[in-house]
Structures are given as C-alpha cells and as structure tokens.
Design a protein around this motif. Structure first.
Motif, PDB file in Angstrom:
ATOM      1  N   VAL A  31      88.641  46.130  64.522  1.00  0.00           N
ATOM      2  CA  VAL A  31      88.179  44.928  65.216  1.00  0.00           C
ATOM      3  C   VAL A  31      89.361  44.190  65.809  1.00  0.00           C
ATOM      4  O   VAL A  31      90.384  43.995  65.145  1.00  0.00           O
ATOM      5  N   ARG A  32      89.226  43.749  67.049  1.00  0.00           N
ATOM      6  CA  ARG A  32      90.231  42.905  67.701  1.00  0.00           C
ATOM      7  C   ARG A  32      89.718  41.470  67.753  1.00  0.00           C
ATOM      8  O   ARG A  32      88.565  41.229  68.125  1.00  0.00           O
ATOM      9  N   LEU A  33      90.579  40.528  67.388  1.00  0.00           N
ATOM     10  CA  LEU A  33      90.223  39.111  67.389  1.00  0.00           C
ATOM     11  C   LEU A  33      91.332  38.308  68.042  1.00  0.00           C
ATOM     12  O   LEU A  33      92.514  38.488  67.715  1.00  0.00           O
ATOM     13  N   ARG A  34      90.952  37.414  68.936  1.00  0.00           N
ATOM     14  CA  ARG A  34      91.881  36.466  69.539  1.00  0.00           C
ATOM     15  C   ARG A  34      91.225  35.084  69.479  1.00  0.00           C
ATOM     16  O   ARG A  34      90.092  34.916  69.936  1.00  0.00           O
ATOM     17  N   ILE A  35      91.941  34.122  68.928  1.00  0.00           N
ATOM     18  CA  ILE A  35      91.404  32.771  68.801  1.00  0.00           C
ATOM     19  C   ILE A  35      92.458  31.787  69.278  1.00  0.00           C
ATOM     20  O   ILE A  35      93.613  31.824  68.821  1.00  0.00           O
ATOM     21  N   ALA A  36      92.077  30.905  70.180  1.00  0.00           N
ATOM     22  CA  ALA A  36      92.995  29.899  70.705  1.00  0.00           C
ATOM     23  C   ALA A  36      93.052  28.698  69.769  1.00  0.00           C
ATOM     24  O   ALA A  36      92.189  28.505  68.904  1.00  0.00           O
ATOM     25  N   ALA A  37      94.066  27.868  69.938  1.00  0.00           N
ATOM     26  CA  ALA A  37      94.177  26.631  69.164  1.00  0.00           C
ATOM     27  C   ALA A  37      92.972  25.742  69.445  1.00  0.00           C
ATOM     28  O   ALA A  37      92.564  25.561  70.598  1.00  0.00           O
ATOM     29  N   GLY A  38      92.384  25.188  68.390  1.00  0.00           N
ATOM     30  CA  GLY A  38      91.241  24.308  68.531  1.00  0.00           C
ATOM     31  C   GLY A  38      89.913  25.010  68.714  1.00  0.00           C
ATOM     32  O   GLY A  38      88.881  24.356  68.822  1.00  0.00           O
ATOM     33  N   GLN A  39      89.920  26.336  68.732  1.00  0.00           N
ATOM     34  CA  GLN A  39      88.689  27.092  68.986  1.00  0.00           C
ATOM     35  C   GLN A  39      88.076  27.585  67.686  1.00  0.00           C
ATOM     36  O   GLN A  39      88.787  27.956  66.750  1.00  0.00           O
ATOM     37  N   VAL A  40      86.737  27.565  67.635  1.00  0.00           N
ATOM     38  CA  VAL A  40      85.993  28.123  66.507  1.00  0.00           C
ATOM     39  C   VAL A  40      85.306  29.401  66.978  1.00  0.00           C
ATOM     40  O   VAL A  40      84.514  29.371  67.918  1.00  0.00           O
ATOM     41  N   VAL A  41      85.633  30.508  66.340  1.00  0.00           N
ATOM     42  CA  VAL A  41      85.013  31.800  66.654  1.00  0.00           C
ATOM     43  C   VAL A  41      84.174  32.224  65.458  1.00  0.00           C
ATOM     44  O   VAL A  41      84.636  32.168  64.310  1.00  0.00           O
ATOM     45  N   ALA A  42      82.940  32.628  65.716  1.00  0.00           N
ATOM     46  CA  ALA A  42      82.058  33.119  64.658  1.00  0.00           C
ATOM     47  C   ALA A  42      82.050  34.636  64.671  1.00  0.00           C
ATOM     48  O   ALA A  42      81.825  35.254  65.723  1.00  0.00           O
ATOM     49  N   LEU A  43      82.319  35.231  63.522  1.00  0.00           N
ATOM     50  CA  LEU A  43      82.208  36.674  63.346  1.00  0.00           C
ATOM     51  C   LEU A  43      80.846  36.921  62.718  1.00  0.00           C
ATOM     52  O   LEU A  43      80.604  36.564  61.562  1.00  0.00           O
ATOM     53  N   LEU A  44      79.968  37.520  63.498  1.00  0.00           N
ATOM     54  CA  LEU A  44      78.555  37.607  63.142  1.00  0.00           C
ATOM     55  C   LEU A  44      78.151  39.065  63.057  1.00  0.00           C
ATOM     56  O   LEU A  44      78.560  39.883  63.881  1.00  0.00           O
ATOM     57  N   VAL A 205      82.869  33.289  59.324  1.00  0.00           N
ATOM     58  CA  VAL A 205      82.173  34.538  59.025  1.00  0.00           C
ATOM     59  C   VAL A 205      80.774  34.196  58.536  1.00  0.00           C
ATOM     60  O   VAL A 205      80.609  33.424  57.581  1.00  0.00           O
ATOM     61  N   THR A 206      79.752  34.742  59.183  1.00  0.00           N
ATOM     62  CA  THR A 206      78.380  34.400  58.814  1.00  0.00           C
ATOM     63  C   THR A 206      77.423  35.498  59.251  1.00  0.00           C
ATOM     64  O   THR A 206      77.731  36.302  60.135  1.00  0.00           O
ATOM     65  N   HIS A 207      76.262  35.544  58.608  1.00  0.00           N
ATOM     66  CA  HIS A 207      75.174  36.391  59.095  1.00  0.00           C
ATOM     67  C   HIS A 207      74.039  35.527  59.617  1.00  0.00           C
ATOM     68  O   HIS A 207      73.005  36.033  60.047  1.00  0.00           O
ATOM     69  N   ASP A 208      74.232  34.196  59.590  1.00  0.00           N
ATOM     70  CA  ASP A 208      73.187  33.260  60.010  1.00  0.00           C
ATOM     71  C   ASP A 208      73.397  32.873  61.474  1.00  0.00           C
ATOM     72  O   ASP A 208      74.398  32.225  61.809  1.00  0.00           O
ATOM     73  N   PRO A 209      72.490  33.254  62.365  1.00  0.00           N
ATOM     74  CA  PRO A 209      72.697  32.955  63.790  1.00  0.00           C
ATOM     75  C   PRO A 209      72.745  31.467  64.089  1.00  0.00           C
ATOM     76  O   PRO A 209      73.466  31.039  64.991  1.00  0.00           O
ATOM     77  N   LEU A 210      71.985  30.647  63.349  1.00  0.00           N
ATOM     78  CA  LEU A 210      71.984  29.220  63.625  1.00  0.00           C
ATOM     79  C   LEU A 210      73.346  28.610  63.305  1.00  0.00           C
ATOM     80  O   LEU A 210      73.863  27.787  64.074  1.00  0.00           O
ATOM     81  N   ASP A 211      73.944  28.994  62.176  1.00  0.00           N
ATOM     82  CA  ASP A 211      75.290  28.514  61.852  1.00  0.00           C
ATOM     83  C   ASP A 211      76.258  28.869  62.972  1.00  0.00           C
ATOM     84  O   ASP A 211      77.076  28.054  63.403  1.00  0.00           O
ATOM     85  N   ALA A 212      76.180  30.107  63.445  1.00  0.00           N
ATOM     86  CA  ALA A 212      77.091  30.565  64.489  1.00  0.00           C
ATOM     87  C   ALA A 212      76.871  29.809  65.795  1.00  0.00           C
ATOM     88  O   ALA A 212      77.824  29.366  66.445  1.00  0.00           O
ATOM     89  N   LEU A 213      75.611  29.635  66.182  1.00  0.00           N
ATOM     90  CA  LEU A 213      75.310  28.996  67.465  1.00  0.00           C
ATOM     91  C   LEU A 213      75.689  27.520  67.455  1.00  0.00           C
ATOM     92  O   LEU A 213      76.130  26.977  68.468  1.00  0.00           O
ATOM     93  N   VAL A 214      75.520  26.858  66.309  1.00  0.00           N
ATOM     94  CA  VAL A 214      75.806  25.426  66.229  1.00  0.00           C
ATOM     95  C   VAL A 214      77.303  25.165  66.087  1.00  0.00           C
ATOM     96  O   VAL A 214      77.842  24.228  66.698  1.00  0.00           O
ATOM     97  N   LEU A 215      78.001  25.984  65.320  1.00  0.00           N
ATOM     98  CA  LEU A 215      79.369  25.667  64.938  1.00  0.00           C
ATOM     99  C   LEU A 215      80.437  26.314  65.820  1.00  0.00           C
ATOM    100  O   LEU A 215      81.561  25.801  65.907  1.00  0.00           O
ATOM    101  N   ALA A 216      80.124  27.427  66.463  1.00  0.00           N
ATOM    102  CA  ALA A 216      81.163  28.210  67.123  1.00  0.00           C
ATOM    103  C   ALA A 216      81.196  28.017  68.630  1.00  0.00           C
ATOM    104  O   ALA A 216      80.172  27.766  69.266  1.00  0.00           O
ATOM    105  N   ASP A 217      82.405  28.148  69.190  1.00  0.00           N
ATOM    106  CA  ASP A 217      82.590  28.132  70.643  1.00  0.00           C
ATOM    107  C   ASP A 217      82.384  29.519  71.237  1.00  0.00           C
ATOM    108  O   ASP A 217      82.014  29.654  72.399  1.00  0.00           O
ATOM    109  N   ARG A 218      82.631  30.547  70.434  1.00  0.00           N
ATOM    110  CA  ARG A 218      82.504  31.926  70.912  1.00  0.00           C
ATOM    111  C   ARG A 218      82.025  32.796  69.760  1.00  0.00           C
ATOM    112  O   ARG A 218      82.362  32.542  68.600  1.00  0.00           O
ATOM    113  N   LEU A 219      81.226  33.798  70.087  1.00  0.00           N
ATOM    114  CA  LEU A 219      80.687  34.712  69.089  1.00  0.00           C
ATOM    115  C   LEU A 219      81.327  36.087  69.248  1.00  0.00           C
ATOM    116  O   LEU A 219      81.540  36.565  70.372  1.00  0.00           O
ATOM    117  N   VAL A 220      81.618  36.717  68.113  1.00  0.00           N
ATOM    118  CA  VAL A 220      82.048  38.116  68.091  1.00  0.00           C
ATOM    119  C   VAL A 220      81.077  38.847  67.175  1.00  0.00           C
ATOM    120  O   VAL A 220      80.995  38.554  65.983  1.00  0.00           O
TER     121      VAL A 220
END
Length: 373
Positions: A31-44, A205-220
């Motif tokens: 898996v490749r991951l890139r996250i910028a400063a201030g960004q929230v990425v959800a691994l789903l 890191v989550t398996h819950d789509p709502l957590d990811a959609l509400v909290l993250a700026d980008r989804l992986v």
C-alpha cells in the motif's frame, strides 16, 4: 502542534510518504500512502484487508519487508538501507481501538505519560496534560481512573494522550468502534473538531463508511492488501470501482463493455443494459444505479422501463424505514421498497419477480481507473 501550514486537500507536499510492504504468511500488504500536513486520510476496507497491519507498520510495531516510511523528510523504516526507528522514538501518536489506558493511573497521569517519556518533568507534564484534558472537555474528570469514565470520556482521554506528545503523525485505529450509537454520534462530532485543529498528518483506520465520510478529507480503499480506489468522498461515492465500495455507498455496480448508449454486462455480455440518453461510452465501463431505482413487478412490465429482467427474491431485510430486497438472477441486485409495496407484492424468499430500472436512473463511467486511483 507542529507549526506546519495545513493543506486539507492533500495537493501540497506530503508530510507522510509511505510505501508499506509487509509479508504475513500468505498475506501481503502493498500500500502507498501520502498525507499532507493538516490532512485527515481514512484507510477504509473490509475485515482482513490489511488496515490494522498498515497502521502497525507506520507505528513501528510491524517492520516492513520492503518499501519505506518517511515522515517529515526523515526515514523511519527503510529495509533496503537497514534503517529502522523503534516505536518509542517516532513522532507518532496512536489511539488504539480499545484505547489501552493505564488502568492504575488517573486520566491526568495517562495524558502526562507521553510528555514524561519525552523528557518533561512531572510538574510540567501534568500541566500539559491538564491543558489537553481541558481541550477535550474533561478537566473535571482529571483525577478519575479509566474504570470510572464512560466510553466516550475514555476515548477523549486516549485522544488527549496521543496529542499531548505533539505528534507529526496521528494514527487512529477504529476510534469509535467501542461506543454505543448515541455516544458515537456525539464523540464523532467532537473528534471532527479536534482533528480539524491538528496541524500534523492524520490516518484514520476504519471499516465504518460514516466515520470515514464525516472525519476524512480523502479516502483510501484497501482490499486484500492492495489499494483499489482513492479520492475525496464525493468522487468515491459517485464512482465506485469495486463491489465492496459499491455496497459501502449503497449502489448496484456492474462492469461491462459499452457501445454508445448500451452496455453489455459481464464477460460473456449476455445481458444488455440501456443507458440514459446523455450517457454515451465506448469500451470497458461501469454502470451503477441506486437500490431505490429498482422497481419490482409480479409480471413483466410494459411501458417506460427499458431495463427489465427476471429475478428471484433471496432475502428481505429492514433498511431504515424501507425493506431491502436481495435479488438473484441474470443481474443480481438489491432493491429498496416501502413496506406497503412489499406487502402488495407479498414478497417472500424464493419468489419470482420482474425487476425494472429506467435508463434515466442509471449512471455509467469508464472502467479504466484515472491516475492515482
């Protein structure tokens, strides 16, 4: 915090640059991951996809077999150069699924533990901890032990403990999974506020789509140790690229070969699906439609629906105020019906029905993934 400029879009330089290659028996994470400063990425992803393995690799709890973890320009794990920074020396804060608070310590001393490990004296560490507990709204709970806290309060103590070390990277492993529905709703809103204020990089890191959609700026999205789709919430929900993602966002998804305004579904192309007049494609394509767009009939319908097929009801479940009907046949699908409509059809498992979807209710797009997906 880190004092870095934030970039919630992720278009700026990456604070975290990771290529995580881990071998665990027959399972391989790549898996490749890139996250910028201030960004929230959800691994789903589904259970067993490799989400927690990725988090453990970033934290230094699971050494890499290949690739690298680079944070703020510093290599933390690079096997080809025999470089490995142990977990306690990484500028990383972690909130585990079960929080893992020290049961014999008060909330204040739990939060103070990190600053103490980083060299602060007891008084300074406790002052910093008190400030963080105030930020998460738990100043009055400072002297309580974990067993005296509610689930939501324990989660906030764990978050304060992780943030108290001023991490460059914050890792959250299913941070809301242990909470009941009501507490989860309130805590999610609180967590969103604190994550938005964090100027470092954050991986959820989550398996819950709502957590990811509400909290993250980008989804992986990961499946079987591989990234299958990335993008912001709007892109991923509008154009799912796997069955898992389609189920996640509540859509029926099919792959086929497009010829103008029609798509032949499946490898054999036995079923042809008519598209909206505004959709014209040629080549490999995905077709999606909402479960609510599927109408069921006791007999083959006449009139406007251009896509009809015979189906067998294989399951009926409650879905909010409606019923979700699982259909098998030449085109497997799910349909959402009102209880009244289901009662009128007298639906039951094993029943034969006709399914229909208007061409105007379909949406098609190329199956070739854009760069970075």
């Amino acid at each position: 915090m880190t004092g870095l400029d934030t970039d919630r879009t992720g278009t700026g330089p990456a604070l975290l640059d990771g290529h995580l290659v881990v071998d665990r028996g027959t399972f391989r994470l790549d898996v490749r991951l890139r996250i910028a400063a201030g960004q929230v990425v959800a691994l789903l992803g589904p259970n067993g996809a490799g989400k927690t393995t990725a988090l453990r690799a970033l934290a230094g709890l699971q050494p890499l077999a290949g690739g690298h973890v680079t944070l703020g320009g510093v290599d933390l794990d690079r096997p080809d150069r025999r470089r490995f920074v142990p977990p306690e020396r990484r500028p990383i804060g972690v909130v585990f699924q079960d929080y893992l608070l020290f049961p014999h310590l008060s909330a204040l001393d739990n939060v103070a533990f990190g600053p103490r490990r980083h060299g602060a004296d007891r008084r300074t560490a406790r002052e910093q901890a008190a400030g963080w507990l105030a930020r998460v709204g738990l100043a009055e709970q400072a002297h309580r032990r974990p067993r005296q806290l509610s689930g939501g309060q324990a989660q906030r103590v764990a978050l304060a403990r992780a943030l108290a070390v001023r991490p460059t990277l914050l890792l959250l492993d299913e941070p809301l999974a242990a909470l009941d529905a009501r507490t989860r709703l309130d805590t999610r809103a609180e967590l969103h506020r604190h994550l938005h204020a964090h100027t470092g990089a954050t991986l959820l890191v989550t398996h819950d789509p709502l957590d990811a959609l509400v909290l993250a700026d980008r989804l992986v999205i990961v499946e079987d140790g591989q990234v299958v789709q990335t993008g912001d919430a709007a892109t991923v929900t509008a154009r799912p690229r796997t069955d898992y993602v389609a189920r996640l966002v509540g859509l029926n998804l099919y792959r086929g070969h497009a010829h103008g305004h029609t798509v032949q579904l499946g490898d054999a192309g036995r079923e042809t699906f008519a598209l909206s007049a505004v959709d014209r494609l040629d080549g490999d394509a995905f077709v999606v439609f909402r479960p609510a767009a599927v109408a069921l009939h006791p007999h083959r319908p006449d009139g406007s629906p251009r896509n009809t097929w015979s189906a067998t009801v294989v399951g009926i479940q409650r879905h909010g105020d409606n019923l979700r009907v699982q259909l098998d046949g030449p085109i497997a699908a799910v349909a959402d019906l009102t209880p009244a409509a289901a009662a009128h059809l007298r639906l039951a498992p094993g029943q034969q029905v006709w399914a229909a979807v208007k061409a105007t209710d379909t949406y098609a797009y190329p199956a070739t993934a854009p760069p970075g997906t």
